[in-house]
Design a protein around this motif. Sequence first.
Motif, PDB file in Angstrom:
ATOM      1  N   ALA A   1      48.634  30.150  49.138  1.00 21.07           N
ATOM      2  CA  ALA A   1      49.481  31.452  48.818  1.00 21.07           C
ATOM      3  C   ALA A   1      50.266  31.627  50.454  1.00 21.07           C
ATOM      4  CB  ALA A   1      48.800  32.647  48.659  1.00 21.07           C
ATOM      5  N   GLY A   2      51.400  32.283  50.393  1.00 23.76           N
ATOM      6  CA  GLY A   2      52.308  32.400  51.718  1.00 23.76           C
ATOM      7  C   GLY A   2      53.408  33.156  51.310  1.00 23.76           C
ATOM      8  N   TYR A   3      54.038  33.683  52.553  1.00 27.01           N
ATOM      9  CA  TYR A   3      55.097  34.610  52.238  1.00 27.01           C
ATOM     10  C   TYR A   3      56.162  34.261  53.479  1.00 27.01           C
ATOM     11  CZ  TYR A   3      52.776  37.943  49.495  1.00 27.01           C
ATOM     12  OH  TYR A   3      51.930  38.708  48.426  1.00 27.01           O
ATOM     13  N   GLY A   4      55.696  34.055  54.606  1.00 30.30           N
ATOM     14  CA  GLY A   4      56.669  33.912  55.778  1.00 30.30           C
ATOM     15  C   GLY A   4      57.131  32.211  55.805  1.00 30.30           C
TER      16      GLY A   4
ATOM     17  N   ALA B   1      51.516  38.834  39.767  1.00 27.57           N
ATOM     18  CA  ALA B   1      51.971  40.172  39.955  1.00 27.57           C
ATOM     19  C   ALA B   1      51.437  41.000  38.835  1.00 27.57           C
ATOM     20  CB  ALA B   1      53.591  40.350  40.099  1.00 27.57           C
ATOM     21  N   PRO B   2      51.268  42.480  39.031  1.00 25.34           N
ATOM     22  CA  PRO B   2      50.828  43.129  37.928  1.00 25.34           C
ATOM     23  C   PRO B   2      51.864  43.417  37.017  1.00 25.34           C
ATOM     24  CG  PRO B   2      50.846  44.430  40.050  1.00 25.34           C
ATOM     25  CD  PRO B   2      51.447  43.109  40.636  1.00 25.34           C
TER      26      PRO B   2
ATOM     27  N   ALA C   1      50.753  34.828  36.596  1.00 31.39           N
ATOM     28  CA  ALA C   1      49.415  35.352  36.514  1.00 31.39           C
ATOM     29  C   ALA C   1      49.349  36.867  36.632  1.00 31.39           C
ATOM     30  CB  ALA C   1      48.773  34.674  37.726  1.00 31.39           C
ATOM     31  N   VAL C   2      48.920  37.560  35.448  1.00 31.02           N
ATOM     32  CA  VAL C   2      48.933  39.139  35.382  1.00 31.02           C
ATOM     33  C   VAL C   2      47.865  39.643  36.219  1.00 31.02           C
ATOM     34  CG1 VAL C   2      48.737  40.911  33.819  1.00 31.02           C
ATOM     35  CG2 VAL C   2      49.934  38.667  33.004  1.00 31.02           C
ATOM     36  N   TYR C   3      48.197  40.315  37.289  1.00 27.62           N
ATOM     37  CA  TYR C   3      47.280  41.250  37.815  1.00 27.62           C
ATOM     38  C   TYR C   3      46.982  42.138  36.935  1.00 27.62           C
ATOM     39  CZ  TYR C   3      47.092  39.417  42.745  1.00 27.62           C
ATOM     40  OH  TYR C   3      46.942  38.638  43.758  1.00 27.62           O
ATOM     41  N   LEU C   4      45.671  42.483  36.786  1.00 27.31           N
ATOM     42  CA  LEU C   4      45.152  43.297  35.565  1.00 27.31           C
ATOM     43  C   LEU C   4      44.401  44.438  36.351  1.00 27.31           C
ATOM     44  CD1 LEU C   4      45.642  43.372  32.549  1.00 27.31           C
ATOM     45  CD2 LEU C   4      43.244  42.689  32.277  1.00 27.31           C
ATOM     46  N   GLN C   5      45.074  45.316  37.011  1.00 26.12           N
ATOM     47  CA  GLN C   5      44.154  46.369  37.603  1.00 26.12           C
ATOM     48  C   GLN C   5      45.105  47.582  37.627  1.00 26.12           C
ATOM     49  OE1 GLN C   5      44.800  43.057  39.948  1.00 26.12           O
ATOM     50  NE2 GLN C   5      42.845  42.774  38.901  1.00 26.12           N
ATOM     51  N   HIS C   6      44.946  48.209  36.427  1.00 25.90           N
ATOM     52  CA  HIS C   6      45.667  49.463  36.005  1.00 25.90           C
ATOM     53  C   HIS C   6      44.576  50.009  34.797  1.00 25.90           C
ATOM     54  CE1 HIS C   6      47.278  47.079  32.903  1.00 25.90           C
ATOM     55  NE2 HIS C   6      48.218  46.383  33.852  1.00 25.90           N
ATOM     56  N   ASP C   7      45.211  51.113  34.300  1.00 29.64           N
ATOM     57  CA  ASP C   7      44.461  51.760  33.081  1.00 29.64           C
ATOM     58  C   ASP C   7      44.704  51.366  32.022  1.00 29.64           C
ATOM     59  OD1 ASP C   7      47.222  52.697  32.837  1.00 29.64           O
ATOM     60  OD2 ASP C   7      46.465  54.661  33.070  1.00 29.64           O
ATOM     61  N   ALA C   8      45.458  50.089  31.588  1.00 35.04           N
ATOM     62  CA  ALA C   8      45.760  49.551  30.327  1.00 35.04           C
ATOM     63  C   ALA C   8      45.447  48.097  30.262  1.00 35.04           C
ATOM     64  CB  ALA C   8      47.132  49.688  29.987  1.00 35.04           C
ATOM     65  N   LYS C   9      44.214  47.829  30.813  1.00 37.32           N
ATOM     66  CA  LYS C   9      43.818  46.213  30.717  1.00 37.32           C
ATOM     67  C   LYS C   9      43.565  45.815  29.567  1.00 37.32           C
ATOM     68  CE  LYS C   9      41.072  46.704  35.004  1.00 37.32           C
ATOM     69  NZ  LYS C   9      41.019  48.113  35.234  1.00 37.32           N
ATOM     70  N   ASP C  10      43.033  46.392  28.516  1.00 33.06           N
ATOM     71  CA  ASP C  10      42.669  45.898  27.187  1.00 33.06           C
ATOM     72  C   ASP C  10      44.063  45.601  26.295  1.00 33.06           C
ATOM     73  OD1 ASP C  10      39.631  45.488  26.859  1.00 33.06           O
ATOM     74  OD2 ASP C  10      39.996  47.588  27.597  1.00 33.06           O
TER      75      ASP C  10
ATOM     76  N   LEU D   1      52.765  32.605  44.879  1.00 35.81           N
ATOM     77  CA  LEU D   1      53.575  33.778  45.492  1.00 35.81           C
ATOM     78  C   LEU D   1      53.163  35.110  44.777  1.00 35.81           C
ATOM     79  CD1 LEU D   1      56.059  35.017  47.050  1.00 35.81           C
ATOM     80  CD2 LEU D   1      57.377  34.461  44.928  1.00 35.81           C
ATOM     81  N   GLN D   2      52.580  35.870  45.635  1.00 39.69           N
ATOM     82  CA  GLN D   2      52.148  37.173  44.937  1.00 39.69           C
ATOM     83  C   GLN D   2      53.255  38.384  44.958  1.00 39.69           C
ATOM     84  OE1 GLN D   2      48.711  36.426  47.858  1.00 39.69           O
ATOM     85  NE2 GLN D   2      47.395  37.233  45.884  1.00 39.69           N
ATOM     86  N   LEU D   3      53.963  38.178  43.851  1.00 37.79           N
ATOM     87  CA  LEU D   3      55.158  39.022  43.763  1.00 37.79           C
ATOM     88  C   LEU D   3      56.062  38.359  42.530  1.00 37.79           C
ATOM     89  CD1 LEU D   3      57.928  38.308  45.435  1.00 37.79           C
ATOM     90  CD2 LEU D   3      56.633  39.767  47.123  1.00 37.79           C
ATOM     91  N   ALA D   4      56.801  39.319  42.002  1.00 42.73           N
ATOM     92  CA  ALA D   4      57.715  38.806  41.012  1.00 42.73           C
ATOM     93  C   ALA D   4      59.222  38.971  41.222  1.00 42.73           C
ATOM     94  CB  ALA D   4      57.230  39.314  39.570  1.00 42.73           C
TER      95      ALA D   4
END
Length: 338
Positions: A151-154, A205-206, A307-316, A170-173
Motif C-alpha cells: 500500500a502507498g500514496y506518495g 474504499a467504503p 475491496a469494500v470497507y464495511l465500517q458503517h451502519d448498513a453492513k448487512d 490504493l485505499q481510496l476510489a
Amino acid sequence: MDIGVVLQTTPPSARVVDLAKRAEAYGFSHVWTFDSHLLWEEPFPIFTQILSQTRNVTVGPMVTNPLTRDWTVTASLFATLNEMFGNRTVIGIGRGDSAVRVISGKPSTLATLREAVHVIRELANGREVAYKDSTLRLTWASRSRVQLWVAGYGPKALQVVGEVGDGFILQLADPDITAWTIGAVRRAAEASGRDPDALTICVAAPAYVTDDVAHARDQCRWFGGMVGNHVADIVARYGETSAVPKALTEYIKGREGYDYNEHGQAGNVHTAFVPDEIVDRFCILGSVQEHVRRLQELGAMGVDQFAVYLQHDAKDETLQAYGEKVIPAIAETVLAKT
C-alpha cells in the motif's frame, strides 16, 4: 474484477467471522481485516476461524506493517495458515499507521518496508533468505505460496510498490488519483525490469448502497480522515507543489489533529474537515447503478479488485446489495466484453 470486503476486528469476533462467511456466500473473493492490535482484536486468531468456516475466500490484513511484529513471525504466521487451510492468504503491507501511531511510534522508512517485503515473501514461500546476519528458511513451508501487496500514496512509496510488490493497494476510489497512482506503479515496475501488467491492482474504499447519500456521506466521512493521515505525511515530505494530485492534498488544509481512539469509526469528530466532495470521490455511495458505474470505471483503469470497507451502519444491507445485484452486474459486464 474481484470484489473483496474489509472488516474491522471489533468484538465480538463471532460477528466478524459471520460477516466473512456471508461475504463468501455472496460471491466476494477476499476477506481483509484491519491490523491494529490495540484498537481492535488481534486479527490472526480470527483468520483461522474465517478460513476454517469458509472454502474459497482469500484472507489477509489491510494492512500489516514491518514494525509491530518481527518479520520472521509474520512469515511464519502466513506459512502456517497456508499449511492449515491451503494457499488462501495474501499479505497487504504498508509503512504503518494506526498500529504504530497509537503507541507513539512512526511509520517505517521505505527502505525498511522494501527489505521487509523481501524477507517476509521469501520465508513465507519456503525459500532461503538472509536476515540479521543469518541465513534462514522455514523448512516446513515448501508448499506455502503467498503474495505481498504493498500500500502507498506518495511518489517514492509508489516506486517501491512497482519495484518489489506482487500487488498494489490504493485505499481510496478517486478516479483521477487511481489513474495517477497506477501509472506511477507500472512505470516503476517497467523501469526495474518487471512486467507492469503482472502486478495485481486493488482499490479499497467504503461502499454504501442507499438512496440517502447525505446519510451515507456522514457514515463514511471517517475514511477521508484516515487517508488524510497519510496525505499529511506526503505534504510534509514533498510540499504542496509536488506531482501529487491536488485532489489528494488540498482537502487536508483544514485538518487540525487526529485521535486514533476514533480511528475508522463513523461519527469521528476529527474528520469534520473532510468535505462532501472528497467523500463522494474517495468512496462509492448511492444506488446500485452508481456502484456498477464506478466499478466499471475503475476496471477500465486496470483495477483487478475493489475491496469494500464495511465500517458503517448498513453492513448487512451492503453485503446483500453487492451479492445480489452489484457483483452479478459486474460479472455480466465482463461476460459481455468476452
